[in-house]
Design an enzyme around this catalytic site. Structure first.
Site, PDB file in Angstrom:
ATOM      1  N   GLY A 187       0.325  -1.851   0.400  1.00 29.27           N
ATOM      2  CA  GLY A 187       0.085  -0.086   0.204  1.00 29.27           C
ATOM      3  C   GLY A 187       0.517   1.659  -0.268  1.00 29.27           C
ATOM      4  O   GLY A 187       0.589   2.650  -0.774  1.00 29.27           O
ATOM      5  N   PHE A 242     -14.341   2.689   5.068  1.00 31.10           N
ATOM      6  CA  PHE A 242     -12.984   1.488   4.273  1.00 31.10           C
ATOM      7  C   PHE A 242     -12.706   2.927   3.260  1.00 31.10           C
ATOM      8  O   PHE A 242     -13.727   2.620   1.969  1.00 31.10           O
ATOM      9  CB  PHE A 242     -13.927   0.847   4.203  1.00 31.10           C
ATOM     10  CG  PHE A 242     -11.540  -0.663   3.492  1.00 31.10           C
ATOM     11  CD1 PHE A 242     -11.523  -0.953   4.331  1.00 31.10           C
ATOM     12  CD2 PHE A 242     -11.801  -0.461   2.147  1.00 31.10           C
ATOM     13  CE1 PHE A 242     -10.280  -2.365   4.202  1.00 31.10           C
ATOM     14  CE2 PHE A 242     -11.073  -1.086   1.664  1.00 31.10           C
ATOM     15  CZ  PHE A 242     -10.105  -1.742   2.607  1.00 31.10           C
ATOM     16  N   VAL A 243     -11.138   2.667   2.733  1.00 30.70           N
ATOM     17  CA  VAL A 243     -10.558   4.038   2.082  1.00 30.70           C
ATOM     18  C   VAL A 243     -10.023   3.137   0.631  1.00 30.70           C
ATOM     19  O   VAL A 243      -9.082   2.175   1.603  1.00 30.70           O
ATOM     20  CB  VAL A 243      -9.929   5.397   2.153  1.00 30.70           C
ATOM     21  CG1 VAL A 243     -11.214   5.988   2.753  1.00 30.70           C
ATOM     22  CG2 VAL A 243      -9.026   5.089   3.472  1.00 30.70           C
ATOM     23  N   LYS A 270      -6.270   6.175  10.921  1.00 28.62           N
ATOM     24  CA  LYS A 270      -8.161   5.765  11.725  1.00 28.62           C
ATOM     25  C   LYS A 270      -7.784   5.415  13.215  1.00 28.62           C
ATOM     26  O   LYS A 270      -7.939   4.236  14.017  1.00 28.62           O
ATOM     27  CB  LYS A 270      -8.675   4.753  11.330  1.00 28.62           C
ATOM     28  CG  LYS A 270      -9.556   4.304   9.596  1.00 28.62           C
ATOM     29  CD  LYS A 270     -10.346   4.063   9.520  1.00 28.62           C
ATOM     30  CE  LYS A 270      -9.754   2.993   8.423  1.00 28.62           C
ATOM     31  NZ  LYS A 270      -9.859   1.897   7.637  1.00 28.62           N
ATOM     32  N   ASP A 278      -6.070  -0.192  -1.533  1.00 25.05           N
ATOM     33  CA  ASP A 278      -6.554  -1.401  -2.318  1.00 25.05           C
ATOM     34  C   ASP A 278      -7.789  -1.444  -1.738  1.00 25.05           C
ATOM     35  O   ASP A 278      -7.778  -1.528  -0.242  1.00 25.05           O
ATOM     36  CB  ASP A 278      -5.690  -2.735  -2.660  1.00 25.05           C
ATOM     37  CG  ASP A 278      -5.200  -3.571  -1.377  1.00 25.05           C
ATOM     38  OD1 ASP A 278      -5.034  -3.252  -0.720  1.00 25.05           O
ATOM     39  OD2 ASP A 278      -6.026  -4.336  -2.326  1.00 25.05           O
ATOM     40  N   ASP A 331       0.934   3.299   4.417  1.00 22.75           N
ATOM     41  CA  ASP A 331       0.059   3.839   3.684  1.00 22.75           C
ATOM     42  C   ASP A 331      -1.306   4.170   4.706  1.00 22.75           C
ATOM     43  O   ASP A 331      -1.720   4.991   4.976  1.00 22.75           O
ATOM     44  CB  ASP A 331      -0.607   3.067   2.874  1.00 22.75           C
ATOM     45  CG  ASP A 331      -1.150   1.427   2.724  1.00 22.75           C
ATOM     46  OD1 ASP A 331      -1.276   0.998   4.547  1.00 22.75           O
ATOM     47  OD2 ASP A 331      -1.569   0.436   2.552  1.00 22.75           O
TER      48      ASP A 331
HETATM   49  P1  IMP Z   1      -3.632  -2.939  10.765  1.00 22.85           P
HETATM   50  O1  IMP Z   1      -2.983  -3.616  11.102  1.00 22.85           O
HETATM   51  O2  IMP Z   1      -5.199  -2.732  11.569  1.00 22.85           O
HETATM   52  O3  IMP Z   1      -3.067  -1.301  11.663  1.00 22.85           O
HETATM   53  O4  IMP Z   1      -3.568  -2.554   9.082  1.00 22.85           O
HETATM   54  C1  IMP Z   1      -2.955  -1.624   8.496  1.00 22.85           C
HETATM   55  C2  IMP Z   1      -3.257  -2.521   7.022  1.00 22.85           C
HETATM   56  O5  IMP Z   1      -4.210  -2.517   6.133  1.00 22.85           O
HETATM   57  C3  IMP Z   1      -3.193  -1.318   6.620  1.00 22.85           C
HETATM   58  O6  IMP Z   1      -1.444  -1.111   6.207  1.00 22.85           O
HETATM   59  C4  IMP Z   1      -4.133  -1.842   4.684  1.00 22.85           C
HETATM   60  O7  IMP Z   1      -3.164  -2.885   4.177  1.00 22.85           O
HETATM   61  C5  IMP Z   1      -4.447  -1.991   5.353  1.00 22.85           C
HETATM   62  N1  IMP Z   1      -6.218  -1.453   5.836  1.00 22.85           N
HETATM   63  C6  IMP Z   1      -6.963  -0.721   6.817  1.00 22.85           C
HETATM   64  N2  IMP Z   1      -8.160  -0.019   7.113  1.00 22.85           N
HETATM   65  C7  IMP Z   1      -7.732   0.550   5.527  1.00 22.85           C
HETATM   66  C8  IMP Z   1      -9.260   0.786   4.396  1.00 22.85           C
HETATM   67  O8  IMP Z   1      -9.776   1.813   4.894  1.00 22.85           O
HETATM   68  N3  IMP Z   1      -8.478   0.657   3.092  1.00 22.85           N
HETATM   69  C9  IMP Z   1      -6.970  -0.439   2.610  1.00 22.85           C
HETATM   70  N4  IMP Z   1      -6.427  -0.834   3.412  1.00 22.85           N
HETATM   71  C10 IMP Z   1      -6.660  -0.271   4.638  1.00 22.85           C
HETATM   72 MG    MG Z   2      -0.128  -1.299   3.828  1.00 23.83          MG
END
Ligand code: IMP
Ligand code: MG
Length: 185
Positions: free
Chosen positions: A48, A156-157, A135, A163, A104
């Site tokens: 990302g 969700f963006v 977030k 992606d 990202d």
């Molecule tokens: P975390 O481990 O829950 O903090 O998520 C991190 C990863 O989830 C990010 O690096 C993204 O690849 C994916 N992700 C989380 N939220 C989104 C979103 O809203 N859109 C797209 N990818 C997301």
């Molecule tokens: Mg990521």
């Protein structure tokens, strides 16, 4: 403004291409000031963050090296299961380096929690995080974030590298995906 294939899939544009560009430049200026006199090891988290890091480096005024790692978190729909695994390691050592992890988006924080533990064990001189999006309402574990581009609501963006099922990474803006797109899969 964006490819016709994506237009119908967005609920709204959350951050425009211009807003992203302006903020990326501000972040690069801040990083350049903070790391003056130092050599930064930028670590991009694939996949990302590749668009963000590519734009960021064009405004940096400090010397840097760039390396990438890839992680996989298991998802059910759009929510991380919390299980994280590295699928590609760095090519170079970060021992003694000023490391800046470039992400990202931080959602639950579980991916970065895992990565920061792993990187800390490799004894960098310093370790900080720069994320384009955050977030905070979704956090399951607190992460020390030094640079945040935009704090966004719990939606969700996609776009600008982010992606859904490998789609939409090429959108120049950041848009909220219509829930029926992921609700139906
Ligand atoms: P975390 O481990 O829950 O903090 O998520 C991190 C990863 O989830 C990010 O690096 C993204 O690849 C994916 N992700 C989380 N939220 C989104 C979103 O809203 N859109 C797209 N990818 C997301
Ligand atoms: Mg990521």
């Amino acid at each position: 403004m964006f490819p016709p294939c994506c237009r119908n899939d967005l609920k709204e544009v959350l951050i425009t291409e211009q807003q992203v560009a302006d903020r990326v430049k501000e972040l690069a200026d801040e990083i350049s000031r903070d790391y003056e006199g130092k050599d930064v090891a930028l670590l991009g988290v694939l996949r990302g963050a590749f668009v963000f890091i590519a734009d960021l480096i064009r405004y940096l005024e400090v010397p840097f090296s760039i390396d990438f790692l890839a992680v996989e978190s298991y998802y059910s729909g759009t929510t991380s299961s919390g299980e994280v695994r590295m699928t590609k390691d760095l090519d170079e050592s970060v021992a003694g380096r000023h490391v800046l992890v470039v992400e990202d988006i931080i959602d639950s924080g579980l991916t970065l929690h895992y990565l920061l533990d792993l990187l800390e064990a490799r004894h960098p001189a310093s370790l900080s995080v720069c994320t384009l999006l955050s977030k905070p309402n979704r956090r399951k574990v607190e992460i020390p974030v030094r640079y945040t581009g935009f704090t966004i609501p719990d939606e969700f963006v996609v776009g600008y590298g982010l992606d859904y099922n490998q789609n939409y990474r090429g959108l120049p803006c950041i848009g909220i995906l219509k829930p029926e797109i992921y609700g139906s899969s």
